[in-house]
Design an enzyme around this catalytic site. Structure first.
Site, PDB file in Angstrom:
ATOM      1  N   GLY A 104       5.954  77.976  70.214  1.00 35.35           N
ATOM      2  CA  GLY A 104       6.448  78.316  71.553  1.00 35.35           C
ATOM      3  C   GLY A 104       5.519  79.211  72.342  1.00 35.35           C
ATOM      4  O   GLY A 104       5.735  79.421  73.524  1.00 35.35           O
TER       5      GLY A 104
ATOM      6  N   SER B  50       3.607  71.587  61.089  1.00 39.94           N
ATOM      7  CA  SER B  50       3.928  70.441  61.944  1.00 39.94           C
ATOM      8  C   SER B  50       2.798  70.266  62.943  1.00 39.94           C
ATOM      9  O   SER B  50       1.955  71.138  63.101  1.00 39.94           O
ATOM     10  CB  SER B  50       5.207  70.709  62.724  1.00 39.94           C
ATOM     11  OG  SER B  50       6.229  71.063  61.847  1.00 39.94           O
ATOM     12  N   ARG B  51       2.837  69.132  63.605  1.00 39.51           N
ATOM     13  CA  ARG B  51       1.958  68.964  64.758  1.00 39.51           C
ATOM     14  C   ARG B  51       2.641  69.651  65.933  1.00 39.51           C
ATOM     15  O   ARG B  51       3.748  70.180  65.781  1.00 39.51           O
ATOM     16  CB  ARG B  51       1.746  67.475  65.023  1.00 39.51           C
ATOM     17  CG  ARG B  51       0.968  66.802  63.902  1.00 39.51           C
ATOM     18  CD  ARG B  51       0.490  65.441  64.321  1.00 39.51           C
ATOM     19  NE  ARG B  51      -0.211  64.755  63.250  1.00 39.51           N
ATOM     20  CZ  ARG B  51      -1.493  64.922  62.942  1.00 39.51           C
ATOM     21  NH1 ARG B  51      -2.226  65.786  63.622  1.00 39.51           N
ATOM     22  NH2 ARG B  51      -2.053  64.240  61.965  1.00 39.51           N
TER      23      ARG B  51
ATOM     24  N   ILE C  48       4.895  70.641  68.892  1.00 41.40           N
ATOM     25  CA  ILE C  48       6.256  70.242  69.263  1.00 41.40           C
ATOM     26  C   ILE C  48       6.431  70.501  70.757  1.00 41.40           C
ATOM     27  O   ILE C  48       6.619  69.586  71.541  1.00 41.40           O
ATOM     28  CB  ILE C  48       7.305  71.008  68.430  1.00 41.40           C
ATOM     29  CG1 ILE C  48       7.067  70.746  66.937  1.00 41.40           C
ATOM     30  CG2 ILE C  48       8.729  70.568  68.830  1.00 41.40           C
ATOM     31  CD1 ILE C  48       7.902  71.582  66.010  1.00 41.40           C
TER      32      ILE C  48
ATOM     33  N   GLY D  42       4.066  72.620  72.221  1.00 39.62           N
ATOM     34  CA  GLY D  42       2.788  73.210  72.605  1.00 39.62           C
ATOM     35  C   GLY D  42       1.668  72.209  72.821  1.00 39.62           C
ATOM     36  O   GLY D  42       1.894  71.001  72.956  1.00 39.62           O
TER      37      GLY D  42
ATOM     38  N   ASP E 242      13.323  72.053  71.122  1.00 36.01           N
ATOM     39  CA  ASP E 242      13.303  72.375  69.699  1.00 36.01           C
ATOM     40  C   ASP E 242      14.637  73.054  69.377  1.00 36.01           C
ATOM     41  O   ASP E 242      14.716  74.280  69.318  1.00 36.01           O
ATOM     42  CB  ASP E 242      12.114  73.319  69.428  1.00 36.01           C
ATOM     43  CG  ASP E 242      11.754  73.392  67.956  1.00 36.01           C
ATOM     44  OD1 ASP E 242      12.387  72.671  67.165  1.00 36.01           O
ATOM     45  OD2 ASP E 242      10.847  74.166  67.599  1.00 36.01           O
TER      46      ASP E 242
ATOM     47  N   SER F 157      14.058  72.622  59.850  1.00 38.72           N
ATOM     48  CA  SER F 157      12.715  72.055  59.768  1.00 38.72           C
ATOM     49  C   SER F 157      11.769  73.012  59.043  1.00 38.72           C
ATOM     50  O   SER F 157      11.045  72.635  58.118  1.00 38.72           O
ATOM     51  CB  SER F 157      12.215  71.785  61.200  1.00 38.72           C
ATOM     52  OG  SER F 157      10.819  71.725  61.270  1.00 38.72           O
TER      53      SER F 157
ATOM     54  N   LYS G 274      10.270  80.131  73.141  1.00 40.36           N
ATOM     55  CA  LYS G 274      11.561  79.618  72.651  1.00 40.36           C
ATOM     56  C   LYS G 274      12.587  80.745  72.591  1.00 40.36           C
ATOM     57  O   LYS G 274      13.788  80.500  72.538  1.00 40.36           O
ATOM     58  CB  LYS G 274      11.377  78.995  71.267  1.00 40.36           C
ATOM     59  CG  LYS G 274      10.491  77.753  71.312  1.00 40.36           C
ATOM     60  CD  LYS G 274      10.232  77.158  69.932  1.00 40.36           C
ATOM     61  CE  LYS G 274       9.171  76.060  70.045  1.00 40.36           C
ATOM     62  NZ  LYS G 274       8.815  75.438  68.777  1.00 40.36           N
TER      63      LYS G 274
HETATM   64  O1  LIG Z   1       4.255  73.189  69.446  1.00 47.10           O
HETATM   65  P1  LIG Z   1       5.076  74.439  69.248  1.00 47.10           P
HETATM   66  O2  LIG Z   1       6.532  74.221  69.529  1.00 47.10           O
HETATM   67  O3  LIG Z   1       4.507  75.625  69.983  1.00 47.10           O
HETATM   68  O4  LIG Z   1       4.958  74.908  67.714  1.00 47.10           O
HETATM   69  C1  LIG Z   1       4.808  74.077  66.638  1.00 47.10           C
HETATM   70  C2  LIG Z   1       3.895  74.739  65.641  1.00 47.10           C
HETATM   71  O5  LIG Z   1       4.538  75.904  65.128  1.00 47.10           O
HETATM   72  C3  LIG Z   1       4.440  75.924  63.739  1.00 47.10           C
HETATM   73  O6  LIG Z   1       3.230  76.550  63.456  1.00 47.10           O
HETATM   74  P2  LIG Z   1       2.632  76.966  62.005  1.00 47.10           P
HETATM   75  O7  LIG Z   1       2.490  75.742  61.190  1.00 47.10           O
HETATM   76  O8  LIG Z   1       3.563  77.937  61.389  1.00 47.10           O
HETATM   77  O9  LIG Z   1       1.304  77.599  62.316  1.00 47.10           O
HETATM   78  C4  LIG Z   1       4.515  74.461  63.408  1.00 47.10           C
HETATM   79  O10 LIG Z   1       4.120  74.124  62.119  1.00 47.10           O
HETATM   80  C5  LIG Z   1       3.649  73.827  64.473  1.00 47.10           C
HETATM   81  O11 LIG Z   1       2.295  73.826  64.095  1.00 47.10           O
HETATM   82  O1  LIG Z   2       7.796  73.620  61.849  1.00 48.01           O
HETATM   83  C1  LIG Z   2       8.444  73.788  62.866  1.00 48.01           C
HETATM   84  C2  LIG Z   2       8.137  74.813  63.799  1.00 48.01           C
HETATM   85  C3  LIG Z   2       8.924  74.942  64.899  1.00 48.01           C
HETATM   86  N1  LIG Z   2       9.961  74.102  65.080  1.00 48.01           N
HETATM   87  C4  LIG Z   2      10.259  73.132  64.199  1.00 48.01           C
HETATM   88  O2  LIG Z   2      11.217  72.363  64.404  1.00 48.01           O
HETATM   89  N2  LIG Z   2       9.490  72.994  63.102  1.00 48.01           N
END
Ligand SMILES: O=P(O)(O)OC[C@H]1O[C@H](OP(=O)(O)O)[C@H](O)[C@@H]1O
Ligand SMILES: O=c1cc[nH]c(=O)[nH]1
Length: 503
Positions: free
Chosen positions: A168, A194-195, A197, A199, A256, A264, A288
């Site tokens: 976020g 994750s990829r 979300i 951002g 989200d 998640s 967020k």
């Molecule tokens: O796209 P937004 O919603 O900002 O965030 C999604 C990111 O936040 C988390 O970061 P990390 O893996 O803990 O570094 C998720 O794994 C993903 O990479």
């Molecule tokens: O890994 C993540 C991080 C933010 N929000 C999600 O739903 N999954």
């Protein structure tokens, strides 16, 4: 009805067939309904209808269903209307604000994983959760169901550390620095990400610039045991496989929901055997979590879920009102993270956040005394041990360990937006910033993003560069420039914001 099967060698992620509208009418079905398809085997598939691609009397069968039926071209199959999975009525129940039971939640998640739910139905589930929320029981059940429907890792040693951000805030590349710091201390950290979300680039998108990120559970365990850590994409593993499918419908809506977010994150952590973790909760305008009160509530929810799962969790409510560092998107972010590890230089926001969260983890993992963790984290970077560890991680994941910050490519189509006046950067709008990065091509185009020259509170003179947009394609750069003019990402003003007078 008997139809002649013909293959469509396209992967769609579930059993799906195409029927001509004439036959669909005869069967009394519509697009999105299910049919039972029988030859020697029987399966239930989602229906797509067409006026042209498939002629009457024929059944188009996508790859997954074709392989499951072991059909041969022009084989005659029986097609009958089938009922919807029970989980659709449970999704409806959530839309009606009712509490789901453990079994109902499990059915929904299992159907998501097995591809029995269409995008429309999944979107309804995500939207209903976004609007009506879930209580702690439902969130725990969803988390456990997400873990149970995938692979799990268990280590013989403890603690197994982890870190995760709820995201976020733009530019949050800290995982690229935290994972090697923790692994360099001797602790184990099998980090899944994750990829993007909401951002312009999730940690998996960023790490992919340095090394492959798709691994299965056994490979994650092996890499972690060998070099202490890894940074992989959760969606490629069969770890909590429902997660990535849910994220795929969240991404276009840029939402989200809190319940899905909690499940998640925690499902991914629990499934890799992590037992000790720090959760980053960026808080601030256009994140967020807009207020500290909501940040504390989110932290309590994570800690309660951690308790239920037997995990030790601490949360860091971090400042997210401004981007982390100055680089947002792909290669730009990776460069900034590498510079930090190479020389312990770079924007204070990045250095301070990384060091403090790493410090919390080193204390929780028993490597540092209370209040000594940040100092230890700093030493691990300054001594070059964190960089050396990162290179080992890059190498074991199949990347080039010799890469330096200088080598990371960024888009060669660039434009710098100048300040229209003298004044101060009074605000940076996170959402507009991400929007411009996405239009420039992020996260797909790894060279796309924004480099910020002036952050909140800094003085600028008319004509000074405020930020530079990077893109890989000229037309994407043009669209991004237009978007940044239509929907400015910065607010520059002098000390007098507006003169209000009697007219
Ligand atoms: O796209 P937004 O919603 O900002 O965030 C999604 C990111 O936040 C988390 O970061 P990390 O893996 O803990 O570094 C998720 O794994 C993903 O990479
Ligand atoms: O890994 C993540 C991080 C933010 N929000 C999600 O739903 N999954």
């Amino acid at each position: 009805m008997k139809l002649k099967a013909q293959p469509y060698d396209i992967e769609v992620g579930r059993y799906e067939v195409i029927i001509n509208t004439v036959d669909a009418e005869e069967l009394g079905i519509h697009a999105g309904d299910r049919v039972q398809v029988k030859n020697r085997d029987t399966l239930t598939a989602v229906v797509e209808t067409t006026d042209g691609i498939v002629t009457p009397g024929r059944l188009g069968v996508y790859r997954e269903a074709w392989e499951a039926l072991k059909a041969v071209p022009d084989e005659i199959v029986d097609v009958l209307p089938a009922s919807r999975p029970k989980s659709i009525s449970f999704i409806k129940k959530k839309m009606d604000r009712e509490k789901l039971t453990n079994d109902e939640m499990h059915d929904i998640i299992a159907d998501i994983v097995e591809g029995n739910i269409t995008e429309v139905e999944l979107t309804a589930f995500v939207t209903a959760s976004y609007m009506h929320g879930m209580d702690n029981d439902e969130i725990e059940w969803m988390t456990r169901a997400m873990v149970k429907t995938g692979d799990q890792i268990s280590f013989d040693t403890h603690p197994i550390m982890d870190h995760h951000s709820i995201g976020g805030v733009p530019g949050n590349k800290i995982s690229l620095c935290i994972v090697p710091i923790i692994a360099a201390s001797g602790l184990l950290i099998p980090k899944t990400s994750s990829r993007a979300i909401t951002g312009a680039g999730g940690s998996a998108d960023l790490m992919e610039i340095l090394a492959p990120v798709s691994f299965n559970a056994d490979e994650i365990k092996k890499m972690t045991t060998q070099v202490g850590g890894c940074l992989v994409w959760g969606g490629a593993t069969n770890i909590a496989p429902a997660d990535d499918r849910i994220i795929n419908v969240e991404y276009p809506l840029s939402i989200d929901p809190k319940s899905q977010l909690l499940a998640s994150v925690m499902a991914k952590k629990f499934a890799v055997g992590a037992d000790t973790m720090v959760l980053d909760i960026p808080m601030g305008n256009q994140t967020k979590i807009p207020t500290i009160q909501e940040g504390r509530k989110m932290a309590r929810d994570f800690m309660e879920l951690g308790d239920r799962l037997g995990m030790k969790i601490e949360c860091a409510i971090s400042y997210g009102g401004n981007p982390i560092g100055r680089a947002i998107g792909g290669g730009l972010e990776v460069k900034e993270a590498l510079v930090m590890l190479e020389s312990f230089t770079g924007p204070r926001s990045l250095l301070e956040k990384t060091i403090n969260i790493s410090g919390m983890m080193l204390e929780m993992g028993g490597m540092a005394q209370k209040n000594e963790g940040a100092k230890m984290a700093q030493e691990l970077v300054k001594s070059g041990k964190a960089l050396e560890k990162f290179k080992e991680i890059i190498e074991i994941q199949g990347g080039d360990p010799k890469i330096t910050s200088e080598d990371v490519p960024v888009g060669d189509k660039v434009a710098t937006v100048l300040s229209p006046k003298d004044g101060y950067v009074l605000d940076i709008f996170n959402k507009s910033l991400v929007q411009v990065c996405r239009i420039a091509g992020a996260p797909h185009d790894k060279g796309a993003g924004i480099l910020i020259h002036k952050k909140k509170g800094e003085y600028v003179k008319k004509g000074d560069g405020l930020f530079t947009i990077y893109a890989e394609k000229e037309w994407k750069l043009d669209s991004a420039i237009k978007e940044s003019l239509r929907n400015p990402i910065m607010f520059v003003e002098g000390m007098i914001l507006e003169r209000v007078q009697v007219v």
